[in-house]
Scaffold this motif. Sequence first.
Motif, PDB file in Angstrom:
ATOM      1  N   TYR A  42       0.841  -1.200   0.000  1.00 45.59           N
ATOM      2  CA  TYR A  42       0.000   0.000   0.000  1.00 45.59           C
ATOM      3  C   TYR A  42       0.877   1.251   0.000  1.00 45.59           C
ATOM      4  O   TYR A  42       0.586   2.235  -0.685  1.00 45.59           O
ATOM      5  N   LEU A  43       1.944   1.210   0.784  1.00 50.03           N
ATOM      6  CA  LEU A  43       2.739   2.415   1.013  1.00 50.03           C
ATOM      7  C   LEU A  43       3.539   2.829  -0.214  1.00 50.03           C
ATOM      8  O   LEU A  43       3.788   4.020  -0.410  1.00 50.03           O
ATOM      9  N   HIS A  44       3.952   1.883  -1.040  1.00 45.65           N
ATOM     10  CA  HIS A  44       4.598   2.254  -2.302  1.00 45.65           C
ATOM     11  C   HIS A  44       3.625   3.074  -3.161  1.00 45.65           C
ATOM     12  O   HIS A  44       4.002   4.077  -3.777  1.00 45.65           O
ATOM     13  N   ILE A  45       2.371   2.626  -3.202  1.00 42.98           N
ATOM     14  CA  ILE A  45       1.370   3.314  -4.013  1.00 42.98           C
ATOM     15  C   ILE A  45       0.994   4.653  -3.374  1.00 42.98           C
ATOM     16  O   ILE A  45       0.869   5.671  -4.057  1.00 42.98           O
ATOM     17  N   TYR A  46       0.841   4.652  -2.043  1.00 40.88           N
ATOM     18  CA  TYR A  46       0.522   5.897  -1.347  1.00 40.88           C
ATOM     19  C   TYR A  46       1.597   6.951  -1.584  1.00 40.88           C
ATOM     20  O   TYR A  46       1.286   8.126  -1.767  1.00 40.88           O
ATOM     21  N   GLU A  47       2.848   6.546  -1.545  1.00 41.67           N
ATOM     22  CA  GLU A  47       3.935   7.512  -1.763  1.00 41.67           C
ATOM     23  C   GLU A  47       3.803   8.163  -3.131  1.00 41.67           C
ATOM     24  O   GLU A  47       3.992   9.376  -3.278  1.00 41.67           O
ATOM     25  N   HIS A  48       3.487   7.347  -4.109  1.00 39.53           N
ATOM     26  CA  HIS A  48       3.332   7.862  -5.474  1.00 39.53           C
ATOM     27  C   HIS A  48       2.180   8.860  -5.554  1.00 39.53           C
ATOM     28  O   HIS A  48       2.295   9.908  -6.217  1.00 39.53           O
ATOM     29  N   LEU A  49       1.080   8.561  -4.858  1.00 36.11           N
ATOM     30  CA  LEU A  49      -0.111   9.401  -4.947  1.00 36.11           C
ATOM     31  C   LEU A  49      -0.049  10.601  -4.013  1.00 36.11           C
ATOM     32  O   LEU A  49      -0.320  11.735  -4.416  1.00 36.11           O
ATOM     33  N   PHE A  50       0.310  10.356  -2.763  1.00 36.19           N
ATOM     34  CA  PHE A  50       0.164  11.383  -1.741  1.00 36.19           C
ATOM     35  C   PHE A  50       1.304  12.388  -1.720  1.00 36.19           C
ATOM     36  O   PHE A  50       1.253  13.369  -0.975  1.00 36.19           O
ATOM     37  N   SER A  51       2.314  12.181  -2.546  1.00 33.70           N
ATOM     38  CA  SER A  51       3.400  13.162  -2.615  1.00 33.70           C
ATOM     39  C   SER A  51       2.876  14.519  -3.092  1.00 33.70           C
ATOM     40  O   SER A  51       3.501  15.550  -2.854  1.00 33.70           O
ATOM     41  N   THR A  52       1.701  14.521  -3.735  1.00 34.41           N
ATOM     42  CA  THR A  52       1.102  15.792  -4.153  1.00 34.41           C
ATOM     43  C   THR A  52       0.736  16.654  -2.942  1.00 34.41           C
ATOM     44  O   THR A  52       0.599  17.872  -3.069  1.00 34.41           O
ATOM     45  N   LEU A  53       0.583  16.025  -1.781  1.00 36.76           N
ATOM     46  CA  LEU A  53       0.216  16.769  -0.575  1.00 36.76           C
ATOM     47  C   LEU A  53       1.376  17.582  -0.015  1.00 36.76           C
ATOM     48  O   LEU A  53       1.165  18.466   0.815  1.00 36.76           O
ATOM     49  N   ASP A  54       2.593  17.305  -0.460  1.00 39.04           N
ATOM     50  CA  ASP A  54       3.769  18.012   0.059  1.00 39.04           C
ATOM     51  C   ASP A  54       3.733  19.503  -0.240  1.00 39.04           C
ATOM     52  O   ASP A  54       4.411  20.289   0.417  1.00 39.04           O
TER      53      ASP A  54
END
Length: 210
Positions: free
Chosen positions: A26-38
């Motif tokens: 899950y976390l590999h995918i979350y990193e790809h997606l949620f990096s927009t929140l930075d």
Amino acid sequence: MAKLHELGIKYGTDKTAISASGDLSYLHIYEHLFSTLDQYKELKILEIGVRGGNSINMWLERFPNATVVGIDICECDFEVIDPDRFIFYQADQKDLKKLGEIGLAHKSYDLIIDDGSHLISDYIESFYVLYPFLRRTGYYVIEDLYNNYAEWNLTRTTRPNGDGSAFNEFQNFVTKSIHLGRAFDQTKSNFNVFSIHQYPGFMILNKGLV
């Protein structure tokens, strides 16, 4: 900055488990997606199901500009790396009135994760309560969806999910709403889903293009 999967291993969350399809957690995918929140100066993250605090500390370190709200049916008996940015509510996910009060207390969220009971009825009802508090550029995540299906549930506590038909009805309803949004203005409705994304074990719903 450490990535989510590295932090997940560091803090011992089970979100690091590798999927049989795709060789990703899950976390590999979350990193790809949620990096927009930075890009945002302040974030608000809400997670249902935080027993042990493993994922809470992961979120706090990965997003140092975030306030993290945790909900669990059990008491909060864990230490967090930054108590000033963590707010805990002991509540049953089935208590929709309490969920609504928590949502209203913090007004809006950039990320909502349902890792609670994994009962179809619970996460669908929680979605209807909490989704209106999701920001337009946010992500609403429902985890561990393999619990929906009888093949997995024969000996598990989530067996009440049966054959997953209630989940399929929910997906069909949301999908219909997305496509009808092309023809009818839904912007004045609390239920305003722009997209659904399915990944091994979880789904993400969005209000807008992120």
